[in-house]
Design a protein around this motif. Structure first.
Motif, short mmCIF file in Angstrom:
data_model
loop_
_atom_site.label_atom_id
_atom_site.label_comp_id
_atom_site.label_asym_id
_atom_site.label_seq_id
_atom_site.Cartn_x
_atom_site.Cartn_y
_atom_site.Cartn_z
N ASN A 141 -2.27 -0.40 -9.88
CA ASN A 141 -3.35 -1.02 -9.35
C ASN A 141 -3.69 -2.86 -9.29
N SER B 18 0.77 -1.27 0.16
CA SER B 18 0.10 -0.14 -0.20
C SER B 18 0.73 1.43 0.05
N ILE B 19 1.74 1.20 1.01
CA ILE B 19 2.72 2.32 1.05
C ILE B 19 3.50 2.54 -0.54
N HIS C 172 1.38 4.00 -3.07
CA HIS C 172 1.26 5.43 -3.12
C HIS C 172 2.45 6.12 -3.36
N GLN C 173 3.76 5.58 -3.02
CA GLN C 173 4.78 6.37 -3.48
C GLN C 173 5.07 6.28 -5.07
N ARG D 67 -3.58 -8.24 -2.65
CA ARG D 67 -4.37 -8.19 -1.48
C ARG D 67 -5.26 -9.63 -1.78
N ILE E 206 -0.04 3.13 -14.42
CA ILE E 206 -1.20 3.31 -13.23
C ILE E 206 -2.07 1.95 -13.13
N ARG F 220 2.45 6.07 -6.65
CA ARG F 220 1.32 6.71 -7.76
C ARG F 220 1.72 8.28 -7.71
N THR F 221 2.22 8.71 -6.84
CA THR F 221 2.56 10.28 -6.93
C THR F 221 2.99 10.85 -8.06
N PRO F 222 4.28 10.29 -8.57
CA PRO F 222 4.87 10.69 -9.68
C PRO F 222 3.98 10.37 -11.03
N LEU F 223 3.34 9.32 -10.69
CA LEU F 223 2.50 8.94 -12.22
C LEU F 223 1.37 10.21 -12.33
N THR F 224 0.80 10.41 -10.88
CA THR F 224 -0.15 11.20 -10.76
C THR F 224 0.14 12.67 -11.48
N ALA F 225 1.66 13.09 -11.13
CA ALA F 225 2.17 14.31 -11.64
C ALA F 225 2.43 14.48 -12.96
N LEU G 253 -1.31 -4.01 -6.81
CA LEU G 253 -1.98 -4.04 -5.54
C LEU G 253 -3.10 -4.98 -5.28
N GLU H 154 -12.32 -7.38 0.31
CA GLU H 154 -13.81 -7.70 0.79
C GLU H 154 -14.56 -7.23 -0.33
#
Lengths: 537, 122
Positions: free
Chosen positions: A348, A297-298, A301-302, A355, A344, A304-309, A351, A362
């Protein structure tokens, strides 16, 4: 009479044994402590409730009756405390103290005439008249039992996984027992005469509580006492064998019973060791899975940040925020944007896969319109289809489709993946989505006029990292995780997914069948079997 | 001109959203932490808050709790966004009254503007 005493004695020993077992497992845990206190007060209550109805001296029966009524509020209070601790429900300590003191006063009042008046024996049954406090007494106990049930039911609703199952069994056992005892021992005797043989049933109904709690313990690791159970079992048998050894009559008998005891002790020790190892392994696997899931998850998150940018800035450049683009600039930017979207999706998928493997996915069921989900997806993907001059249409169902209980987010992901793939692997023609409703299922069909698949490719399609040859030739992106995840999500809904294709260049049809009557209880549950593949249970 | 408070600790993203939202005609206040956001909201009330959840030291949920406790901020729409898609955090944020919980990688800045306009209108 002797038989009823024996049965009663065994019942009490089992209940008390359960309480001691739970306390021994973790004497510092407030859940275990409150459960033990509840059990002790329960045993005391059963004891005196039993003897008030036995054919023994009137004085003893009278005292038993008074203690029976005295201990009932205490018992209900400890049950209430257990429910608070088990559910991790935060109640102000002052309220708990207030309730405790109030119930203690109520408990003491049973020794006065304010609660019970004029006790006499009629047909071997103790009959009494209600004192002025009786109504308040009954109201207090019933109210606290209702409050306890509300707390447990509320926590049951909010919980998930194994905790939810534990709640279900504890709640069921308690409910059956509480309703039976209240009805037979407290409410009904106020209106009609109940003979002893029937009132006894109230006490014996505790077997339901024991039965359901035992199932929660044995099958679903309530209080985590599998190891202690094994140790006690081995201990008990060892003691029996030792007693047998002591009552031997000859040297030969001493010898073979001694060998038997020694052999049993060795195997018993090995059994306890293997159970301990299994429990520790399971705990370690759970800890590692949790750590892995948190790590992923962490990391996601890390990542995804540059991918978002990149996504954000490229979209802004394309929208003209930094000046007009030339025609020559548009295509490379489109490619960068598409590549970024791929990354991206990969993050996903990884991840989700992690899970799924850890059993941490769930299903959250809500009444959802499949038709609306698909309309949304078609609107979103139409631009991709239009670029390739492909038709993308939905065939309206013959009859209105009902909303069905599904996890809308996951189902959207599945169907989006399939339609997106259909667009990617179709050069000419189009994609058609249609519905069929049977008695218990809704079936969605997604048919394209694309590259098609061989039988071998269909067989391997839903396996992890598997891709059809079209995927390898046309679109080399994609790690082959999406369809594996899609299949897992659909099977978690007790649904099915399958593919039909007449061969290369003959198009493909994906079918998704979902039940219309799914409830949270009959959602397929995932369980890790050792360290191997997850299985649906 | 509608005022948007953006709470985002990543400089790269914060600048991006500030530039795009300003271009779209919003008056943007960009802050880097939950503590700064809480201090800001005690003095001023924007038209909408775009709140990152994973922030240094205190997280976005603490901002949501303060908003919930303050009757003056009862009608303030908050959109939570994060790249941390933890189910429990999402549920907690929704319980604390966010209008929406967005995964940042799912939305371009323009798409977030559409969401902002949707919730400001309401």
């Amino acid at each position: 009479m002797f038989l009823s005493w024996v049965i009663f004695g065994i019942l009490n020993i089992i209940i008390l044994g359960l309480g001691i077992l739970v306390l021994a497992q973790d004497s510092k845990n407030k859940i275990n402590k409150s459960f033990f206190l509840f059990i002790v007060s329960l045993v005391v209550w059963i004891f005196f409730n039993f003897f008030e109805n036995e054919k023994i001296g009137f004085l003893f029966r009278l005292i038993s009756l008074k203690i029976d009524f005295s201990i009932a509020p205490v018992l209900v209070f400890f049950l209430f405390l257990f429910s608070l601790n088990f559910s991790d429900f935060n109640l102000d300590s002052r309220i708990k103290y207030f309730l405790g003191i109030s119930l203690s006063i109520l408990s003491l009042s049973s020794f006065s005439n304010y609660l019970i008046e004029k006790i006499e024996i009629v047909d071997d049954t103790l009959i009494f008249q209600r004192g002025i406090l009786f109504g308040f007494y009954a109201f207090s106990i019933i109210s606290l039992l209702i409050f306890t049930t509300v707390i447990l039911v509320n926590s049951y609703r909010k919980s998930s996984g194994i905790k939810k199952i534990q709640y279900f069994y504890v709640l069921t056992g308690l409910s059956i027992t509480a309703i039976t005892i209240l009805f037979i021992n407290l409410i009904l005797p106020q209106f009609i005469f109940i003979p002893v043989s029937i009132t006894r049933f109230g006490s014996y109904s505790l077997i339901f509580f024991i039965l359901f709690t035992t199932i929660a313990i044995a099958r679903y690791h309530l209080f985590n006492i599998k190891v202690i159970l094994t140790e006690i079992l081995v201990g008990l048998i060892s003691v029996l064998l030792f007693i047998q050894l002591l009552i031997s009559h000859s040297i030969f008998e001493y010898l073979w019973k001694g060998v038997l005891l020694l052999t049993f002790l060795i195997f018993g020790y090995l059994l306890i060791k293997s159970v301990l190892k299994e429990v520790r392994m399971r705990e370690e696997v759970e800890r590692l899975n949790k750590a892995k899931s948190e790590f992923l998850s962490i990391v996601s998150h890390q990542l995804r940040t540059p991918l978002t940018a990149v996504k954000g800035y490229i979209s802004m450049i394309r929208e003209g925020s930094y000046g007009r683009l030339t025609e020559k600039q548009k295509k490379p930017l489109e490619n960068v944007f598409a590549s970024n979207e791929r990354l991206i999706k990969l993050v996903n998928d990884i991840l989700n896969l992690s899970r799924l493997e850890a059993g941490r996915i769930e299903i959250n069921l809500m009444p959802t319109s499949l038709e609306e989900i698909i309309k949304g997806i078609v609107t979103e993907l139409r631009i991709n289809a239009d670029k390739k001059k492909l038709a993308l249409k939905i065939v309206k169902p013959k009859e209105n489709l009902p909303d069905i209980m599904i996890d809308g987010e996951k189902m959207r992901q599945v169907i989006l993946n399939i339609i997106d793939n259909a667009i990617k692997y179709t050069k000419t023609g189009g994609i058609t989505i249609s519905f069929e409703k049977t008695k218990s299922f809704i079936v969605v069909e997604i048919t394209d006029t694309g590259m098609g698949m061989t039988e071998k490719e269909i067989r391997n399609l839903f396996q992890m990292f598997s891709r059809a040859s079209a995927g390898n030739q046309m679109h080399t992106e994609g790690a082959g995780i999406g369809l594996y995840i899609a299949k897992e999500f659909i099977e978690m809904h007790n649904g099915k997914i399958w593919v039909v294709s007449e061969g290369k260049e003959k198009g493909t049809s994906f079918f998704i069948s979902l039940p219309m009557n799914l409830t949270q209880r009959n959602v397929a549950r995932y369980k890790k079997i050792g360290l191997g593949q997850p299985a649906i249970i | 001109m509608s005022k948007i408070l953006v709470v985002e600790d990543e400089k790269l993203l914060g600048e991006m959203y500030r530039d795009k939202f300003t271009e779209a005609g919003f008056d943007v206040e960009w802050l880097n932490s939950a503590e700064e956001a809480i201090e800001y909201l005690e003095k001023k009330i924007p038209d909408l808050v775009l709140l990152d959840i994973l922030l240094p030291r205190e997280n976005g949920l603490s901002v949501l709790r303060r908003i919930k406790e303050n009757p003056k901020l009862a009608k303030l729409p908050v959109i939570a966004f994060s790249n941390f898609d933890d189910k429990e955090i999402k549920m907690e944020a929704l319980k604390l009254g966010v209008k929406d919980y967005l995964l940042k990688t799912d939305y371009t800045p323009n798409q977030i503007i559409e969401k902002i306009r949707e919730y400001i209108k309401k």
